[in-house]
Design a protein around this motif. Structure first.
Motif, PDB file in Angstrom:
ATOM      1  N   UNK A 231      10.146  89.832  64.995  1.00 33.88           N
ATOM      2  CA  UNK A 231       8.841  89.532  64.392  1.00 33.88           C
ATOM      3  C   UNK A 231       8.604  88.033  64.261  1.00 33.88           C
ATOM      4  N   UNK A 232       9.679  87.232  64.272  1.00 31.42           N
ATOM      5  CA  UNK A 232       9.545  85.780  64.156  1.00 31.42           C
ATOM      6  C   UNK A 232       9.533  85.081  65.510  1.00 31.42           C
ATOM      7  N   UNK A 233       9.657  85.867  66.593  1.00 39.69           N
ATOM      8  CA  UNK A 233       9.654  85.274  67.931  1.00 39.69           C
ATOM      9  C   UNK A 233       8.276  84.696  68.236  1.00 39.69           C
ATOM     10  N   UNK A 234       8.245  83.459  68.660  1.00 41.15           N
ATOM     11  CA  UNK A 234       6.989  82.723  68.847  1.00 41.15           C
ATOM     12  C   UNK A 234       6.267  83.159  70.119  1.00 41.15           C
ATOM     13  N   UNK A 235       4.954  83.335  69.996  1.00 38.92           N
ATOM     14  CA  UNK A 235       4.096  83.637  71.143  1.00 38.92           C
ATOM     15  C   UNK A 235       3.008  82.572  71.200  1.00 38.92           C
ATOM     16  N   UNK A 236       2.985  81.807  72.267  1.00 36.39           N
ATOM     17  CA  UNK A 236       1.987  80.736  72.398  1.00 36.39           C
ATOM     18  C   UNK A 236       0.621  81.320  72.746  1.00 36.39           C
ATOM     19  N   UNK A 237      -0.453  80.598  72.490  1.00 41.74           N
ATOM     20  CA  UNK A 237      -1.791  81.076  72.879  1.00 41.74           C
ATOM     21  C   UNK A 237      -1.908  81.325  74.373  1.00 41.74           C
ATOM     22  N   UNK A 238      -1.176  80.556  75.172  1.00 43.69           N
ATOM     23  CA  UNK A 238      -1.216  80.741  76.625  1.00 43.69           C
ATOM     24  C   UNK A 238      -0.597  82.085  77.034  1.00 43.69           C
ATOM     25  N   UNK A 239       0.482  82.468  76.368  1.00 42.18           N
ATOM     26  CA  UNK A 239       1.121  83.757  76.674  1.00 42.18           C
ATOM     27  C   UNK A 239       0.214  84.902  76.235  1.00 42.18           C
ATOM     28  N   UNK A 240      -0.413  84.759  75.080  1.00 46.05           N
ATOM     29  CA  UNK A 240      -1.346  85.787  74.619  1.00 46.05           C
ATOM     30  C   UNK A 240      -2.475  85.973  75.621  1.00 46.05           C
ATOM     31  N   UNK A 241      -3.029  84.871  76.113  1.00 46.24           N
ATOM     32  CA  UNK A 241      -4.105  84.946  77.096  1.00 46.24           C
ATOM     33  C   UNK A 241      -3.611  85.564  78.405  1.00 46.24           C
ATOM     34  N   UNK A 242      -2.368  85.281  78.766  1.00 47.45           N
ATOM     35  CA  UNK A 242      -1.774  85.843  79.995  1.00 47.45           C
ATOM     36  C   UNK A 242      -1.687  87.369  79.896  1.00 47.45           C
ATOM     37  N   UNK A 243      -1.239  87.864  78.739  1.00 46.61           N
ATOM     38  CA  UNK A 243      -1.162  89.315  78.527  1.00 46.61           C
ATOM     39  C   UNK A 243      -2.554  89.939  78.626  1.00 46.61           C
ATOM     40  N   UNK A 244      -3.523  89.305  77.997  1.00 48.21           N
ATOM     41  CA  UNK A 244      -4.895  89.823  78.030  1.00 48.21           C
ATOM     42  C   UNK A 244      -5.441  89.821  79.458  1.00 48.21           C
ATOM     43  N   UNK A 245      -5.182  88.776  80.218  1.00 43.55           N
ATOM     44  CA  UNK A 245      -5.685  88.692  81.593  1.00 43.55           C
ATOM     45  C   UNK A 245      -5.089  89.791  82.471  1.00 43.55           C
ATOM     46  N   UNK A 246      -3.811  90.084  82.283  1.00 41.53           N
ATOM     47  CA  UNK A 246      -3.171  91.155  83.056  1.00 41.53           C
ATOM     48  C   UNK A 246      -3.830  92.493  82.747  1.00 41.53           C
ATOM     49  N   UNK A 247      -4.031  92.771  81.469  1.00 43.85           N
ATOM     50  CA  UNK A 247      -4.605  94.060  81.069  1.00 43.85           C
ATOM     51  C   UNK A 247      -6.068  94.178  81.500  1.00 43.85           C
ATOM     52  N   UNK A 248      -6.806  93.089  81.405  1.00 44.71           N
ATOM     53  CA  UNK A 248      -8.204  93.121  81.835  1.00 44.71           C
ATOM     54  C   UNK A 248      -8.306  93.311  83.354  1.00 44.71           C
ATOM     55  N   UNK A 249      -7.330  92.788  84.079  1.00 41.86           N
ATOM     56  CA  UNK A 249      -7.340  92.951  85.536  1.00 41.86           C
ATOM     57  C   UNK A 249      -7.165  94.415  85.932  1.00 41.86           C
ATOM     58  N   UNK A 250      -6.434  95.187  85.126  1.00 41.68           N
ATOM     59  CA  UNK A 250      -6.284  96.612  85.450  1.00 41.68           C
ATOM     60  C   UNK A 250      -7.614  97.349  85.308  1.00 41.68           C
ATOM     61  N   UNK A 251      -8.459  96.879  84.389  1.00 44.19           N
ATOM     62  CA  UNK A 251      -9.754  97.540  84.170  1.00 44.19           C
ATOM     63  C   UNK A 251     -10.733  97.231  85.302  1.00 44.19           C
ATOM     64  N   UNK A 252     -10.449  96.178  86.042  1.00 38.71           N
ATOM     65  CA  UNK A 252     -11.333  95.785  87.139  1.00 38.71           C
ATOM     66  C   UNK A 252     -10.776  96.177  88.507  1.00 38.71           C
TER      67      UNK A 252
END
Length: 329
Positions: A231-252
């Protein structure tokens, strides 16, 4: 076995907890040959408080894998064989009339355990399949209006046969989405199969894990310490955006009729954090996301019929997306 005790593994030390969980592979390997990715996936699911769908042909040690994991973690485990005539109460439990007291008492079902093996879950009708939904999502079972909490940790490992579909009830998308990971259990390599047969020739009994030398190397306290560290493992804003981009690409994707939901994106972020921590880092990198993308997303997408006829698979679509979505630097 008392789930409140923890005679194995550390308590409160994240470094020791990681070492204990890493030792699981070696311990489980005493009984199960060549299934390290599945072991890792199950540990990731425990760290994320998620559930696992195991897919593989009969006879590849899915049941043995869960039993060995439970023995290595000193957790209770139960197995339910899902059949067309299985009722929801056969899983959750029911009220039983006691003639001596003239009262009804609750008789817990097999779901009241740490690791529940739901064998061939697609062999039972949707009504019984759905009886697991509350247990998986809310960590409780409600009978006669009374909620009853399940033990912690609690993991459902459901199996299904990828070959034989006659007489089955495929899991609906809403229920598939409740599983954190879908792990494929492949047939062993030639050398692994030779090793399996050699062990059996030397007297290995899959029903006697104690004789195989499996001992607890971790326990609930180690898991709790590990979860706190994840739960304390750091997630940068860039990694969060990367995850979102991958998932959004599946919808397209033109090959898919159903892409990954926001719940799936949350799941990918969670599994990536757990994998980053297991590999010794307190921050997530793009390779962590790539490593967990297939098992986390493959069951959350639905192929178009024409794509399926052309031999396209969910794994191939996700792999192609991973190769095209820009990787943060």
């Amino acid at each position: 076995m008392d789930p409140t005790t923890d005679n194995a593994g550390p308590s409160g030390d994240p470094g020791s907890a990681r070492a204990s969980l890493e030792a699981l592979r070696a311990e489980i390997a005493k009984a199960v040959v060549g299934q390290d990715p599945a072991v890792t996936g199950l540990v990731v699911a425990l760290l994320c408080r998620g559930h696992v769908l195991l897919e593989g042909v009969p006879g590849v040690a899915k049941t043995l894998l869960i039993r060995a994991l439970a023995a290595s973690l000193e957790l209770d485990t139960k197995r339910v064989q899902f059949t067309p005539d299985l009722m929801p109460s056969d899983v959750t439990g029911s009220l039983v009339y006691d003639a001596r007291t003239a009262e009804f008492s609750f008789q817990p079902g097999p779901v009241f355990t740490h690791l529940l093996l739901a064998d061939e879950i697609n062999r039972t009708p949707p009504k019984t399949q759905s009886s697991l939904l509350e247990a998986m999502e809310e960590r409780q079972v409600t009978v006669d209006g009374t909620p009853r909490p399940l033990p912690d940790p609690f993991l459902v490992a459901a199996t299904q046969n990828p070959v034989e579909y006659e007489g089955t009830y495929p899991l609906p998308e809403a229920q598939l989405d409740r599983f954190l990971l879908k792990l494929t259990i492949p047939l062993p390599s030639r050398q692994d199969e030779i090793n399996v047969l050699t062990r059996h020739a030397e007297g290995f009994n899959p029903r006697d894990l104690q004789a195989a030398g499996i001992r607890p190397v971790a326990g609930p306290a180690a898991l709790e310490a590990a979860r706190a560290a994840v739960a304390k493992t750091t997630v940068s804003p860039e990694i969060t955006a990367y995850v979102v981009d991958i998932c959004r690409a599946t919808r397209e994707s033109p090959s898919l009729t159903l892409g990954v939901s926001p719940r799936g994106a949350t799941a990918l972020l969670a599994t990536s954090r757990a994998w980053a921590w297991l590999t010794g880092r307190d921050y997530v990198i793009p390779d962590d996301v790539k490593a967990l993308a297939l098992p986390t997303l493959r069951h959350r997408v639905q192929l178009r019929a024409e794509a399926e006829m052309e031999g396209v698979t969910a794994d191939s679509v996700i792999t192609a997306i991973l190769s095209h979505v820009p990787v943060p630097r």
